[in-house]
Design a protein around this motif. Structure first.
Motif, PDB file in Angstrom:
ATOM      1  N   GLU A  83       0.827  -1.209   0.000  1.00 58.34           N
ATOM      2  CA  GLU A  83       0.000   0.000   0.000  1.00 58.34           C
ATOM      3  C   GLU A  83       0.862   1.260   0.000  1.00 58.34           C
ATOM      4  O   GLU A  83       0.539   2.240  -0.674  1.00 58.34           O
ATOM      5  CB  GLU A  83      -0.932   0.001   1.207  1.00 58.34           C
ATOM      6  CG  GLU A  83      -1.867   1.205   1.243  1.00 58.34           C
ATOM      7  CD  GLU A  83      -2.814   1.192   2.410  1.00 58.34           C
ATOM      8  OE1 GLU A  83      -3.521   2.201   2.609  1.00 58.34           O
ATOM      9  OE2 GLU A  83      -2.857   0.177   3.134  1.00 58.34           O
ATOM     10  N   ARG A  84       1.969   1.224   0.743  1.00 64.82           N
ATOM     11  CA  ARG A  84       2.814   2.418   0.787  1.00 64.82           C
ATOM     12  C   ARG A  84       3.393   2.743  -0.584  1.00 64.82           C
ATOM     13  O   ARG A  84       3.625   3.912  -0.912  1.00 64.82           O
ATOM     14  CB  ARG A  84       3.928   2.260   1.822  1.00 64.82           C
ATOM     15  CG  ARG A  84       4.905   1.133   1.551  1.00 64.82           C
ATOM     16  CD  ARG A  84       5.985   1.072   2.633  1.00 64.82           C
ATOM     17  NE  ARG A  84       6.899  -0.020   2.433  1.00 64.82           N
ATOM     18  CZ  ARG A  84       7.936   0.002   1.608  1.00 64.82           C
ATOM     19  NH1 ARG A  84       8.189   1.108   0.899  1.00 64.82           N
ATOM     20  NH2 ARG A  84       8.733  -1.038   1.494  1.00 64.82           N
ATOM     21  N   ALA A 117       1.795   2.143  -3.432  1.00 62.89           N
ATOM     22  CA  ALA A 117       0.685   2.743  -4.175  1.00 62.89           C
ATOM     23  C   ALA A 117       0.528   4.211  -3.804  1.00 62.89           C
ATOM     24  O   ALA A 117       0.320   5.077  -4.672  1.00 62.89           O
ATOM     25  CB  ALA A 117      -0.606   1.976  -3.898  1.00 62.89           C
ATOM     26  N   ARG A 118       0.634   4.507  -2.523  1.00 63.15           N
ATOM     27  CA  ARG A 118       0.538   5.901  -2.071  1.00 63.15           C
ATOM     28  C   ARG A 118       1.701   6.733  -2.601  1.00 63.15           C
ATOM     29  O   ARG A 118       1.530   7.893  -2.988  1.00 63.15           O
ATOM     30  CB  ARG A 118       0.494   5.949  -0.549  1.00 63.15           C
ATOM     31  CG  ARG A 118      -0.768   5.329   0.058  1.00 63.15           C
ATOM     32  CD  ARG A 118      -0.782   5.468   1.572  1.00 63.15           C
ATOM     33  NE  ARG A 118      -1.960   4.864   2.155  1.00 63.15           N
ATOM     34  CZ  ARG A 118      -3.145   5.472   2.250  1.00 63.15           C
ATOM     35  NH1 ARG A 118      -3.274   6.708   1.794  1.00 63.15           N
ATOM     36  NH2 ARG A 118      -4.158   4.849   2.799  1.00 63.15           N
ATOM     37  N   ARG A 119       2.881   6.139  -2.599  1.00 61.49           N
ATOM     38  CA  ARG A 119       4.050   6.851  -3.124  1.00 61.49           C
ATOM     39  C   ARG A 119       3.864   7.162  -4.595  1.00 61.49           C
ATOM     40  O   ARG A 119       4.175   8.267  -5.056  1.00 61.49           O
ATOM     41  CB  ARG A 119       5.308   6.012  -2.912  1.00 61.49           C
ATOM     42  CG  ARG A 119       6.569   6.664  -3.468  1.00 61.49           C
ATOM     43  CD  ARG A 119       7.745   5.713  -3.397  1.00 61.49           C
ATOM     44  NE  ARG A 119       8.906   6.254  -4.094  1.00 61.49           N
ATOM     45  CZ  ARG A 119       9.815   5.532  -4.705  1.00 61.49           C
ATOM     46  NH1 ARG A 119       9.714   4.209  -4.720  1.00 61.49           N
ATOM     47  NH2 ARG A 119      10.833   6.091  -5.313  1.00 61.49           N
ATOM     48  N   VAL A 161       1.067   7.569  -6.315  1.00 59.01           N
ATOM     49  CA  VAL A 161       0.103   8.655  -6.488  1.00 59.01           C
ATOM     50  C   VAL A 161       0.724   9.985  -6.075  1.00 59.01           C
ATOM     51  O   VAL A 161       0.540  11.011  -6.740  1.00 59.01           O
ATOM     52  CB  VAL A 161      -1.176   8.367  -5.681  1.00 59.01           C
ATOM     53  CG1 VAL A 161      -2.115   9.582  -5.695  1.00 59.01           C
ATOM     54  CG2 VAL A 161      -1.898   7.145  -6.243  1.00 59.01           C
ATOM     55  N   GLY A 162       1.493   9.989  -4.982  1.00 64.05           N
ATOM     56  CA  GLY A 162       2.142  11.221  -4.543  1.00 64.05           C
ATOM     57  C   GLY A 162       3.122  11.765  -5.570  1.00 64.05           C
ATOM     58  O   GLY A 162       3.157  12.979  -5.826  1.00 64.05           O
TER      59      GLY A 162
END
Length: 223
Positions: A147-148, A150-152, A154-155
């Protein structure tokens, strides 16, 4: 064949790890297989397909069964290219352990850049960026395993630090249709892996993923 509800484009069906084993290469001709995937490592000037990780320069491999000797007669790049030619796509899942595999991989693939049936996925995003720089005509995707990550991703997209980039994402990270829609704002291609349940594959296709990767022909046949 299932298709994406937003575009009507067919969902690509990839047979996971089929390239690692010569006995499975004939499945490149199967009507439910749009691509076969291979886990590839760089060994000197050779591109070899197998699942286990090499331990540096030692003649040893690390697998879920522990440390063992090298695989005799591993599958090589030319065999993979020959297996898919005229039948389906080849997805090279580039693994990295020590060193940088990008230069040697790019050198080996350079004579084949005119082919439209080869794409690359990298567990190391830095390696992916370097391969893309050397082989701009070859589709290269980031592997998203947590998940981290995926967040990275998008960021980085929101900050404008990377362009829209294909991703190959662990299917359990796609929790609903909104998650797929949100990712599609930042990527032109979502490949979901490894999906071995028919109902889950159909669900992901209905949510709009572009590609489903599975170990099972039954799953690919359902799409």
């Amino acid at each position: 064949m299932a298709s994406r509800p937003d575009t009507g484009a067919p969902v690509l069906r990839t047979l996971h790890a089929a390239g690692n084993y010569r006995a499975l290469h004939p499945l490149a001709k199967h009507p439910a297989v749009d691509a076969i995937e291979a886990d590839v490592w760089i060994a000197g000037d050779r591109v070899l397909a197998h699942h286990e990780r090499p331990i540096g320069d030692l003649p040893l491999l690390l697998s879920n069964r522990g440390i063992r000797g090298p695989i005799p007669d591993p599958v090589e790049l030319d065999e993979l290219l020959a297996a898919v030619e005229g039948h389906c796509r080849l997805v090279l899942d580039v693994r990295s352990w020590f060193g940088d595999p990008a230069p040697d991989l790019a050198r080996r693939l350079a004579p084949h850049v005119g082919r439209k049936d080869v794409s690359i996925t990298c567990e190391s995003w830095k390696v992916a960026d370097r391969v893309r720089a050397w082989l701009p005509d070859v589709p290269v995707a980031y592997s998203v395993r947590q998940e981290r990550q995926a967040r990275r991703f998008v960021g980085l997209r929101l900050d404008g630090r990377i362009p829209p980039t294909p991703i190959a994402i662990r299917h359990t990270l796609l929790i609903d249709e909104m998650a797929v829609e949100a990712l599609h704002e930042h990527t032109p291609h979502i490949s979901a892996w490894t999906v071995d349940d028919v109902d889950r594959a159909i669900e992901l296709a209905s949510w709009g993923v572009d590609e489903v990767v599975s170990n099972r022909l039954q799953v690919l046949n359902s799409l």
